[in-house]
Design an enzyme around this catalytic site. Structure first.
Site, PDB file in Angstrom:
ATOM      1  N   ASP A 192       0.816  -1.218   0.000  1.00 23.32           N
ATOM      2  CA  ASP A 192       0.000   0.000   0.000  1.00 23.32           C
ATOM      3  C   ASP A 192       0.846   1.264   0.000  1.00 23.32           C
ATOM      4  OD1 ASP A 192      -2.175  -1.672   0.199  1.00 23.32           O
ATOM      5  OD2 ASP A 192      -2.983  -0.750   2.017  1.00 23.32           O
TER       6      ASP A 192
ATOM      7  N   HIS B  52      -6.226   3.426  -4.161  1.00 25.95           N
ATOM      8  CA  HIS B  52      -6.100   3.585  -2.708  1.00 25.95           C
ATOM      9  C   HIS B  52      -6.398   5.032  -2.291  1.00 25.95           C
ATOM     10  CE1 HIS B  52      -4.992   1.986   1.150  1.00 25.95           C
ATOM     11  NE2 HIS B  52      -3.880   2.687   1.282  1.00 25.95           N
TER      12      HIS B  52
ATOM     13  N   HIS C 122      -4.913   9.434   0.388  1.00 28.81           N
ATOM     14  CA  HIS C 122      -4.906   8.531   1.544  1.00 28.81           C
ATOM     15  C   HIS C 122      -5.869   9.038   2.613  1.00 28.81           C
ATOM     16  CE1 HIS C 122      -3.061   5.810   4.659  1.00 28.81           C
ATOM     17  NE2 HIS C 122      -3.048   5.025   3.591  1.00 28.81           N
TER      18      HIS C 122
ATOM     19  N   HIS D 234       3.795  -2.389   3.072  1.00 30.14           N
ATOM     20  CA  HIS D 234       3.777  -1.013   2.562  1.00 30.14           C
ATOM     21  C   HIS D 234       5.056  -0.689   1.791  1.00 30.14           C
ATOM     22  CE1 HIS D 234       0.781  -0.965   5.770  1.00 30.14           C
ATOM     23  NE2 HIS D 234       0.219   0.049   5.131  1.00 30.14           N
TER      24      HIS D 234
END
Length: 214
Positions: free
Chosen positions: A26, A77, A81, A171
């Site tokens: 991510d 995504h 964020h 991540h």
């Protein structure tokens, strides 16, 4: 879980309980960690999914293209964020559509997958997911690699929690800082892959779990 699905819509958090597992990353692309992770994945011939922040794609278009060019799945995504549970329907629509368009205009790829930042979803999200023909992905487990506990700690945490069908959350970027340091995760990855294979697991592409996968 069924009650949550009724409120927020379905979310894929695990694959079939066979010998396969799924690596996901991510908050990228990231100028340092993403290339390092891509090199490890290429050397080990492991597929992965990258859930990208739209503004980071805008900053690092070449890296977004490299992820796709190496055969990995790209997912939406949000653009900044943003935690969706505080947002109304119009702002959610903007976050998803703006990211979808920047990924498509940058790479030519039309996303089919979405992951909510921090996993925070909104009752307003599902109608937008349906309209965009997306599949929502969660994860089976994360290992808090964003806290940067050290690459060996990250590796050990993944090894201890592996199970059949696991969708592993890691991540390659920082959702709030395009220059954030995720090199510990990159450094842990070769060991993570070795440990999983030693335990008898194979790596599969998250694209296999898309609801509209043909």
């Amino acid at each position: 879980m069924m009650g949550m699905d009724l409120i927020f819509g379905p979310s894929v958090e695990r694959g079939p309980r066979d010998g396969r597992i799924y690596l996901t990353f991510d908050d990228g692309p990231n100028a340092r960690a993403t290339p390092a992770i891509l090199e490890t994945l290429a050397a080990e011939r492991v597929p992965a999914a990258f859930f990208m922040v739209g503004d980071h794609v805008r900053r690092f278009p070449g890296l977004a293209n490299e992820v796709l060019g190496r055969g990995h799945m790209i997912g939406n995504h949000t653009y900044n964020h943003t935690k969706l549970h505080f947002l109304g329907p119009q702002r959610i629509r903007t976050q998803l559509e703006k990211t979808h368009e920047v990924i498509k205009s940058t790479t030519g790829f039309s996303c089919q997958a979405f992951r909510a930042p921090h996993g925070y979803r909104s009752p307003f999200l599902n109608s937008r997911i349906l309209a965009m023909s997306y599949t929502v992905f969660g994860w089976t487990f994360g290992v808090f690699d964003t806290a940067k506990p050290g690459d060996e700690v990250i590796r050990r945490r993944v090894r201890k929690r592996l199970r059949p069908g696991a969708v592993v959350l890691l991540h390659d970027g920082d959702g709030y800082d395009a220059a954030g340091d995720r090199m510990q995760t990159a450094d842990a990855l070769p060991g993570i892959i070795a440990d999983a294979r030693n335990a008898g697991y194979e790596f599969a592409s998250l694209s296999e779990l898309l609801s509209n996968h043909s």
